[in-house]
Motif scaffolding. Structure first.
Motif, PDB file in Angstrom:
ATOM      1  N   THR B   3      30.211  47.299  43.352  1.00  0.00           N
ATOM      2  CA  THR B   3      31.116  46.870  44.233  1.00  0.00           C
ATOM      3  C   THR B   3      30.773  48.127  45.469  1.00  0.00           C
ATOM      4  OG1 THR B   3      33.355  47.055  44.695  1.00  0.00           O
ATOM      5  CG2 THR B   3      32.688  48.347  42.873  1.00  0.00           C
ATOM      6  N   MET B   4      31.264  47.878  46.459  1.00  0.00           N
ATOM      7  CA  MET B   4      31.383  48.801  47.711  1.00  0.00           C
ATOM      8  C   MET B   4      32.526  49.538  47.849  1.00  0.00           C
ATOM      9  SD  MET B   4      28.393  48.852  49.397  1.00  0.00           S
ATOM     10  CE  MET B   4      29.052  49.417  51.059  1.00  0.00           C
ATOM     11  N   ALA B   5      33.626  48.861  47.032  1.00  0.00           N
ATOM     12  CA  ALA B   5      34.918  49.647  47.321  1.00  0.00           C
ATOM     13  C   ALA B   5      34.942  50.787  46.266  1.00  0.00           C
ATOM     14  CB  ALA B   5      35.961  48.741  46.593  1.00  0.00           C
ATOM     15  N   ASN B   6      35.887  51.640  46.449  1.00  0.00           N
ATOM     16  CA  ASN B   6      36.124  52.682  45.533  1.00  0.00           C
ATOM     17  C   ASN B   6      36.710  52.306  44.184  1.00  0.00           C
ATOM     18  OD1 ASN B   6      37.446  55.143  44.341  1.00  0.00           O
ATOM     19  ND2 ASN B   6      37.925  55.964  46.235  1.00  0.00           N
ATOM     20  N   ARG B   7      36.002  52.809  43.124  1.00  0.00           N
ATOM     21  CA  ARG B   7      36.479  52.218  41.952  1.00  0.00           C
ATOM     22  C   ARG B   7      37.639  52.657  41.275  1.00  0.00           C
ATOM     23  NH1 ARG B   7      31.434  50.057  40.015  1.00  0.00           N
ATOM     24  NH2 ARG B   7      32.384  49.268  38.077  1.00  0.00           N
ATOM     25  N   ASP B   8      38.470  53.941  41.799  1.00  0.00           N
ATOM     26  CA  ASP B   8      39.403  54.238  41.380  1.00  0.00           C
ATOM     27  C   ASP B   8      40.392  53.480  41.930  1.00  0.00           C
ATOM     28  OD1 ASP B   8      38.098  55.957  40.180  1.00  0.00           O
ATOM     29  OD2 ASP B   8      38.993  57.833  41.270  1.00  0.00           O
ATOM     30  N   TYR B   9      40.449  52.770  43.138  1.00  0.00           N
ATOM     31  CA  TYR B   9      41.814  52.124  43.907  1.00  0.00           C
ATOM     32  C   TYR B   9      41.425  50.567  43.632  1.00  0.00           C
ATOM     33  CZ  TYR B   9      42.633  56.800  45.326  1.00  0.00           C
ATOM     34  OH  TYR B   9      42.815  58.083  45.331  1.00  0.00           O
ATOM     35  N   LEU B  10      40.135  50.241  42.977  1.00  0.00           N
ATOM     36  CA  LEU B  10      39.704  48.861  43.301  1.00  0.00           C
ATOM     37  C   LEU B  10      40.644  47.787  42.851  1.00  0.00           C
ATOM     38  CD1 LEU B  10      37.186  46.992  43.656  1.00  0.00           C
ATOM     39  CD2 LEU B  10      36.455  47.516  41.317  1.00  0.00           C
ATOM     40  N   THR B  11      41.449  48.017  41.398  1.00  0.00           N
ATOM     41  CA  THR B  11      42.472  47.186  41.202  1.00  0.00           C
ATOM     42  C   THR B  11      43.593  47.121  42.219  1.00  0.00           C
ATOM     43  OG1 THR B  11      41.912  47.877  38.835  1.00  0.00           O
ATOM     44  CG2 THR B  11      43.835  46.527  39.222  1.00  0.00           C
ATOM     45  N   ASP B  13      43.662  47.867  45.291  1.00  0.00           N
ATOM     46  CA  ASP B  13      43.236  47.221  46.723  1.00  0.00           C
ATOM     47  C   ASP B  13      43.182  45.451  46.284  1.00  0.00           C
ATOM     48  OD1 ASP B  13      43.489  49.558  47.906  1.00  0.00           O
ATOM     49  OD2 ASP B  13      41.267  49.868  47.551  1.00  0.00           O
ATOM     50  N   CYS B  14      42.511  45.035  45.190  1.00  0.00           N
ATOM     51  CA  CYS B  14      42.134  43.980  45.079  1.00  0.00           C
ATOM     52  C   CYS B  14      43.344  43.000  44.868  1.00  0.00           C
ATOM     53  CB  CYS B  14      41.259  43.442  43.622  1.00  0.00           C
ATOM     54  SG  CYS B  14      40.758  42.037  43.584  1.00  0.00           S
ATOM     55  N   VAL B  15      44.460  43.659  44.359  1.00  0.00           N
ATOM     56  CA  VAL B  15      45.752  42.985  43.985  1.00  0.00           C
ATOM     57  C   VAL B  15      46.308  42.507  45.522  1.00  0.00           C
ATOM     58  CG1 VAL B  15      48.243  43.207  43.523  1.00  0.00           C
ATOM     59  CG2 VAL B  15      46.084  43.633  41.706  1.00  0.00           C
ATOM     60  N   SER B  16      46.337  43.848  46.284  1.00  0.00           N
ATOM     61  CA  SER B  16      46.768  43.514  47.626  1.00  0.00           C
ATOM     62  C   SER B  16      46.066  42.404  48.425  1.00  0.00           C
ATOM     63  CB  SER B  16      46.539  44.655  48.573  1.00  0.00           C
ATOM     64  OG  SER B  16      47.306  45.865  47.817  1.00  0.00           O
ATOM     65  N   ALA B  17      44.709  42.275  48.311  1.00  0.00           N
ATOM     66  CA  ALA B  17      43.945  41.308  48.978  1.00  0.00           C
ATOM     67  C   ALA B  17      44.443  39.839  48.392  1.00  0.00           C
ATOM     68  CB  ALA B  17      42.239  41.587  48.831  1.00  0.00           C
ATOM     69  N   MET B  18      44.507  39.828  47.324  1.00  0.00           N
ATOM     70  CA  MET B  18      44.688  38.423  46.673  1.00  0.00           C
ATOM     71  C   MET B  18      46.344  38.061  47.174  1.00  0.00           C
ATOM     72  SD  MET B  18      43.410  38.617  42.713  1.00  0.00           S
ATOM     73  CE  MET B  18      43.602  36.876  42.633  1.00  0.00           C
ATOM     74  N   ILE B  19      47.033  38.948  47.049  1.00  0.00           N
ATOM     75  CA  ILE B  19      48.334  38.757  47.670  1.00  0.00           C
ATOM     76  C   ILE B  19      48.346  38.312  49.059  1.00  0.00           C
ATOM     77  CG2 ILE B  19      50.760  39.277  48.075  1.00  0.00           C
ATOM     78  CD1 ILE B  19      50.397  40.765  45.215  1.00  0.00           C
ATOM     79  N   ARG B  20      47.725  39.011  49.642  1.00  0.00           N
ATOM     80  CA  ARG B  20      47.400  38.536  51.274  1.00  0.00           C
ATOM     81  C   ARG B  20      46.764  37.204  51.272  1.00  0.00           C
ATOM     82  NH1 ARG B  20      46.679  36.715  55.157  1.00  0.00           N
ATOM     83  NH2 ARG B  20      46.045  37.379  57.357  1.00  0.00           N
TER      84      ARG B  20
END
Lengths: 215, 321
Positions: B3-11, B13-20
């Motif tokens: 993943t290119m994302a920061n693993r510490d914030y992955l969950t 950030d992913c939740v925010s993306a899904m809800i968006r």
């Protein structure tokens, strides 16, 4: 030193958090060989959360401190480690109930109850190549220290040394639990990663308590 | 998982993306850690709710895929490669507040068992009726003579999710959902399949985290032959009963192309016709599997009732099953 108050215990637990956080790479490397490589990351995330929680909270009672540590680990970590290390701090709470300061007997009782809770929940026993192999050695060392009337710092040092021996002994065992069980005989020759983590925690606690005691 | 994302914030950030992206489809349990408990909208508290709460898989949101009408009502994800936490499962149960009960569906791995077990205890103290349903469909995850409950689970959970959800939607009680799941699981078998390019052998029983294969065969270094061997092995494990219809599901890893997955599945379906009618085939990337060329092949031999549950089609944002 014969007792620890909540503030001293917090200092010791914070030292354990730092030691676990620093050990992420070592734990990951070990877990990659005979597991799925998540242990170091999970422990670092969990104990970082504990550190943040402890740094913003003052505790009057050791009970409240340990409960907060355990609940934070369960909440943040998930996985086997979240439940098992959470239970390490939650399983023995009855021993600290109502105590403003805890002595060697209280801590021995705490560890005894925690070890039993972990064995029950994880359906594990000595020799399964798990963190329990290191924990039970530490717990028994504390029981001996309580019987001998040892100081808190001496008891923690004995527990750390015994825990390290327990972790070392897992090298010759074949995994019976968790994902590493599927690696079968390939697990022989490597220590269980959870047992190593447990030893890191006890070593950090022992060093911190020795510093507090002025040794 | 790369993943290119920061693993510490992955969950988070992913939740925010899904809800968006899917505001009409998902919401997060307010008190869950980093939003790791995702609910399918709308909440239906007047029936048994199906909670999938199993392994980190390889991505922290690796369970979110399974939420849709007809699959999971709640998906609890773990951290990176970690089982979902007992705390998040407990928070989801409280938030939904169903009086009809809950099924916790998860693959039989230690972390999943420990967390679901602890969550069930916490929920029971609050008066919620929750039933644990560990899945043991991986027929090569334990010795051949070992009891089924020593097996772990792989992708058979997709079949079981559909069955549990359909039973619940038909008004099934918690006892009935568990009864159907128990029967369905006894008619289900799955295995991982990989290939050793260096030694040119087909490998059977490779675990989802790379646990070594139990069977290696030089005569199966071929998609069709490997598919046929796997199909035969699964049918032997299930024990076909006349009149049952076969449902086939092939999961491809991220490293496996669609072309090969279709050919592998078609070869498996051809072989399964030897035993009985193949009623339905599904091919996709339903769950994380090791980061190498790999398949998981799952077969359920279904009687009329199970076929009724399985014939519905479920759309998620990622796939059709």
């Amino acid at each position: 030193m014969q007792q620890l108050d909540a503030s001293q215990l917090k200092t010791a637990v914070l030292a354990a958090c730092d030691r676990i956080i620093e050990s992420e790479q070592r734990l990951t490397e070990l877990d990659t060989i005979i597991g799925d490589g998540d242990h170091g990351f999970g422990m670092r995330v969990g104990f970082s959360a504990v550190k943040a929680q402890l740094q913003k909270t003052d505790y009057a009672m050791p009970f409240d401190l340990m409960k907060d540590v355990g609940m934070t680990l369960v909440k943040v970590m998930g996985g086997t480690s979240g439940v098992i290390y959470g239970t390490l701090f939650l399983g023995g709470l009855d021993a600290f109930e109502g105590q403003q300061k805890v002595d060697v007997a209280h801590i021995a009782s705490f560890l005894d109850l925690s070890a039993k809770a972990i064995a029950r929940r994880g359906r594990t026993q000595r020799g399964d190549k798990t963190m329990y192999d290191a924990l039970i050695e530490a717990s028994e060392a504390f029981n001996r220290a309580a019987a001998n009337g040892d100081s808190v710092e001496k008891a923690f040092r004995s527990a750390a040394e015994s825990s390290a021996k327990g972790a070392e002994a897992t090298k010759s065992m074949q995994s019976q639990k968790g994902r590493s069980k599927n690696f079968r005989e390939k697990t022989i020759g490597y220590p269980d990663t959870g047992a190593v983590s447990t030893t890191i925690i006890f070593e950090a606690l022992a060093s911190a308590v020795e510093t507090i005691a002025g040794r | 998982m790369f993943t290119m994302a920061n693993r510490d914030y992955l969950t988070k950030d992913c939740v925010s993306a899904m809800i968006r992206l899917f505001p009409d489809m998902v919401e997060t349990v307010p008190n869950s850690y980093n939003g790791r408990a995702l609910l399918r909208k709308p909440i239906e508290a007047d029936r048994v709710n199906i909670i999938i709460s199993t392994g980190g898989g390889g991505g922290p949101m690796s369970q979110a895929y399974a939420m849709s009408q007809g699959l999971a009502d709640v998906a609890i994800s773990g951290g990176d490669h970690a089982a979902p936490s007992a705390y998040d499962i407990y928070e989801a149960v409280k938030h939904i507040d169903s009086k009809k009960g809950y099924v916790f569906l998860y693959n039989n791995f230690m972390g999943d068992c420990l967390n679901n077990d602890m969550a069930e205890e916490l929920c029971r103290l609050d008066g919620y009726d929750c039933r644990l349903f560990p899945i043991h469909d991986d027929c090569l995850s334990a010795d051949a003579d070992a009891p089924r409950d020593e097996r772990t689970g792989i992708i058979g959970l997709m079949f079981l999710l559909k069955i549990a959800s359909a039973c619940s939607r038909n008004g099934g009680s918690l006892d009935q959902v568990i009864e159907e799941l128990t029967y369905a699981e006894s008619r289900l078998s799955t295995m991982g399949v990989t290939f050793d390019e260096k030694e040119r052998v087909g490998e059977f029983g490779t675990g989802i985290s790379g646990e070594p294969a139990r069977i290696r065969r030089a005569d199966c270094y071929d998609l069709r032959k490997a598919a046929a061997f796997a199909a035969d092995y699964l049918m032997e494990d299930i024990g076909y009963r006349p009149g049952e219809k076969l449902h086939l599901l092939v999961n491809r890893s991220f490293s496996t192309c669609y072309e090969d997955a279709y050919m592998f599945a078609a070869a498996a379906a051809d072989r399964l016709e030897k035993y009985g009618t193949v009623a339905q085939c599904s091919v996709g990337n339903y769950m994380f599997q090791i980061e190498r060329y790999a398949f998981a092949i799952s077969v359920i031999s279904a009687d009329e009732k199970l076929c009724g549950y399985l014939k519905q089609r479920c759309y998620t944002d990622s796939f059709l099953i």
